[in-house]
Design a protein around this motif. Structure first.
Motif, PDB file in Angstrom:
ATOM      1  N   THR A 182     -11.635  -3.593   5.472  1.00 40.71           N
ATOM      2  CA  THR A 182     -10.631  -3.548   4.419  1.00 40.71           C
ATOM      3  C   THR A 182     -10.745  -2.243   3.647  1.00 40.71           C
ATOM      4  OG1 THR A 182     -10.745  -5.950   4.204  1.00 40.71           O
ATOM      5  CG2 THR A 182      -9.760  -4.737   2.385  1.00 40.71           C
ATOM      6  N   GLY A 183      -9.603  -1.612   3.388  1.00 45.50           N
ATOM      7  CA  GLY A 183      -9.588  -0.371   2.636  1.00 45.50           C
ATOM      8  C   GLY A 183      -9.655   0.872   3.485  1.00 45.50           C
ATOM      9  N   VAL A 184      -9.917   0.731   4.789  1.00 44.42           N
ATOM     10  CA  VAL A 184      -9.966   1.897   5.671  1.00 44.42           C
ATOM     11  C   VAL A 184      -8.551   2.281   6.085  1.00 44.42           C
ATOM     12  CG1 VAL A 184     -10.738   2.766   7.901  1.00 44.42           C
ATOM     13  CG2 VAL A 184     -12.270   1.367   6.514  1.00 44.42           C
ATOM     14  N   ARG A 185      -8.219   3.529   5.924  1.00 47.50           N
ATOM     15  CA  ARG A 185      -6.886   3.995   6.287  1.00 47.50           C
ATOM     16  C   ARG A 185      -6.900   4.412   7.755  1.00 47.50           C
ATOM     17  NH1 ARG A 185      -3.133   8.853   3.731  1.00 47.50           N
ATOM     18  NH2 ARG A 185      -1.179   8.090   4.590  1.00 47.50           N
ATOM     19  N   LEU A 186      -6.133   3.719   8.547  1.00 45.85           N
ATOM     20  CA  LEU A 186      -6.096   3.948   9.985  1.00 45.85           C
ATOM     21  C   LEU A 186      -4.856   4.741  10.369  1.00 45.85           C
ATOM     22  CD1 LEU A 186      -7.213   3.421  12.843  1.00 45.85           C
ATOM     23  CD2 LEU A 186      -5.925   1.281  12.841  1.00 45.85           C
ATOM     24  N   ILE A 187      -5.055   5.870  11.028  1.00 46.48           N
ATOM     25  CA  ILE A 187      -3.958   6.693  11.527  1.00 46.48           C
ATOM     26  C   ILE A 187      -3.930   6.560  13.047  1.00 46.48           C
ATOM     27  CG2 ILE A 187      -2.974   8.991  11.659  1.00 46.48           C
ATOM     28  CD1 ILE A 187      -3.082   7.865   8.846  1.00 46.48           C
ATOM     29  N   VAL A 188      -2.884   5.944  13.571  1.00 46.95           N
ATOM     30  CA  VAL A 188      -2.742   5.768  15.015  1.00 46.95           C
ATOM     31  C   VAL A 188      -2.003   6.977  15.573  1.00 46.95           C
ATOM     32  CG1 VAL A 188      -1.816   4.334  16.854  1.00 46.95           C
ATOM     33  CG2 VAL A 188      -2.773   3.274  14.814  1.00 46.95           C
ATOM     34  N   ASN A 189      -2.710   7.804  16.314  1.00 46.40           N
ATOM     35  CA  ASN A 189      -2.109   9.020  16.856  1.00 46.40           C
ATOM     36  C   ASN A 189      -1.103   8.733  17.964  1.00 46.40           C
ATOM     37  OD1 ASN A 189      -3.982  10.044  15.132  1.00 46.40           O
ATOM     38  ND2 ASN A 189      -4.886  11.483  16.584  1.00 46.40           N
ATOM     39  N   ALA A 190      -1.338   7.658  18.737  1.00 51.28           N
ATOM     40  CA  ALA A 190      -0.427   7.326  19.832  1.00 51.28           C
ATOM     41  C   ALA A 190      -0.718   5.907  20.303  1.00 51.28           C
ATOM     42  CB  ALA A 190      -0.567   8.307  20.995  1.00 51.28           C
ATOM     43  N   THR A 191       0.263   5.315  20.940  1.00 45.94           N
ATOM     44  CA  THR A 191       0.105   4.016  21.576  1.00 45.94           C
ATOM     45  C   THR A 191       0.101   4.217  23.087  1.00 45.94           C
ATOM     46  OG1 THR A 191       1.241   2.887  19.764  1.00 45.94           O
ATOM     47  CG2 THR A 191       1.057   1.701  21.856  1.00 45.94           C
TER      48      THR A 191
END
Length: 485
Positions: free
Chosen positions: A415-424
């Motif tokens: 919780t609280g971690v900012r996740l940046i998904v570069n690609a699927t």
């Protein structure tokens, strides 16, 4: 040359013992082995040692005696272990025990262990072990150093249980400059490869050290090169360095502070073996075991429901989610990662749920190739997220093909971690009929309702960055500018 006369000094030592446990101080003779454990106690200017026994494992009577001493004004200062090895030679019995890690040096590298030059390698090895212990929570065994005239003069070899796992060359009068091919080409020296990370490098003289620093190269001395190599070997092969006795010794360190937590493991040998396998499984994916109390509590609770090592490991990973995510945050506090498409997730779920179903070699190659291509095309994010039930399977699949990627489950996103998904990651025409012993998928199986969906249990995240996909825990949002590989 006259030998200096030795100085003689005497010092009184106060040893406190329980009535039911008495022993002479260091009672052993030649050809005997033994170990005594003491707890150091201090009270104002007084100092005493409370005898615990051969192992740091106190029974109820001994704990009462220690508590009585604390109530009398004594304070616990630390733990002292006295080990006796009564042999003519300080070496260990080669027929019974082998050093886990051995470093062999060529003839030109012997100054690294020359006592007249302060044995720089031997004196710095404790720092390497301490660094590994701080990173992983595992205290590696000592490293044995010996010469090997069969090696090239400037060559060294690192052996794990008598099998070579790393080799390299050192030039004591030069520095190793590590950088890109463009950076290295600006320097004069001997072209080589960094033995630790296999990066382009060049051995340079001291005259080019300032220039190498100026163009952005990493410059290491020969001692630093071999120390870094030894450290990486310890980390990479940490599961093999953790034996069953080492696991017991880790628990013994918690005897004083957490006796209840370790009770189910030190008194139950099958549980100790399961814990040993769980710790090795965590280390195999570079998950630190520093939070040992958390791991013990998690395994102890889960043992009431399951004894499957894989399931126990997954539960420990979820309990350590904050520590796992923290290791992969970038300088901006973001966790950059890849995600799998629902199509791939569905196929992996069917394989994970059915023990008789396996991925065909063709499909395995397609999935790993798609992941590797997406990883290379999107700034090489360190993490790939998947559904919890698919994580063990996918981790085994990528461990040998793409070891740089760590596979995390969506349940491990703290919780609280900012996740940046570069690609699927996606591939075309992934269907269950590509799996061994699997029935072709029916049209109903292709419907969106039957695909694994991510439930939204978290508040709406902030707007994603342009060209990226942002998700927070279990919510997936797609940006129209993002291209899927």
């Amino acid at each position: 040359m006259s030998i200096p006369k030795l100085e003689t000094s005497q010092q009184e030592i106060t040893i406190l013992t329980s009535p039911n446990l008495k022993a002479d101080f260091a009672p052993w003779q030649r050809d005997e082995r033994g170990q005594q454990v003491f707890i150091k106690l201090t009270r104002q200017d007084e100092c005493a040692y409370f005898f615990v026994g051969e192992h740091c494992q106190m029974d109820a009577e001994m704990q009462k005696n220690l508590l009585r001493l604390v109530n009398d004004g004594w304070s616990v200062s630390g733990e002292l272990t006295l080990t006796f090895e009564g042999r003519n030679e300080p070496d260990v019995d080669p027929y019974v025990y082998q050093d886990a890690i051995t470093v062999e040096l060529g003839q030109a590298l012997l100054p690294l262990v020359d006592p007249q030059q302060n044995a720089p390698l031997s004196s710095h090895l404790p720092d390497v072990r301490d660094s590994v212990a701080k990173e992983l929570g595992l205290v590696p065994a000592g490293v044995r150093i010996k010469d090997n005239l069969r090696l090239s003069s400037n060559q060294y070899a690192i052996l794990l249980k008598n099998a070579p796992v790393g080799v390299g060359e050192l030039f004591l009068d030069r520095y190793l400059a590590i950088g890109t091919h463009e950076q290295i080409s600006e320097l004069q020296g001997w072209t080589t490869v960094d033995p630790t990370f296999r990066q382009p490098a060049k051995w340079i003289t001291a005259d080019f050290r300032d220039k190498a620093d100026a163009i952005g190269c990493l410059v290491l001395g020969s001692l630093q090169v071999i120390m870094h190599h030894i450290q990486r070997v310890m980390i990479a092969f940490s599961p093999e360095l953790l034996g069953l006795q080492d696991t017991y010794n880790l628990l013994a360190r918690l005897q004083i502070t957490h006796p209840v937590v370790i009770e189910d493991f030190v008194s139950n040998r099958p549980n100790l073996r399961r814990l040993h396998k769980v710790l090795r499984a965590l280390l195999s994916e570079q998950v630190p075991i520093k939070e040992l109390v958390t791991i013990l509590e998690c395994v102890g609770d889960a043992l009431e429901e399951t004894q499957d090592v894989t399931e126990l490991t997954e539960r420990c990973r979820r309990a350590l989610s904050r520590q796992i995510c923290w290791r992969y945050l970038n300088s901006e506090g973001e966790l950059q990662a890849l995600m799998l498409s629902d199509n791939i997730e569905r196929v992996l779920s069917e394989v994970s749920e059915d023990e008789d179903t396996e991925l065909t070699e063709e499909l395995r190659d397609k999935i790993t190739s798609a992941i590797e291509n997406a990883w290379l095309a999107n700034k090489r994010p360190p993490v790939l997220f998947t559904l919890p039930q698919n994580r063990p399977l996918l981790s085994r699949l990528l461990r040998t093909s793409i070891p740089q990627i760590r596979v995390l489950s969506t349940a491990e996103l703290a919780t609280g971690v900012r996740l940046i998904v570069n690609a699927t990651v996606d591939i075309n025409a992934v269907s269950p009929d590509k799996m061994g012993d699997a029935e072709p998928a029916s049209p109903a199986d292709e419907t969106k309702e039957d695909m694994p969906e991510l439930e939204a249990h978290k508040p709406t995240p902030p707007a994603p960055k342009k060209g990226r996909t942002f998700i927070n825990v279990f919510t997936r949002r797609k940006n129209t500018d993002t291209k899927n590989d």
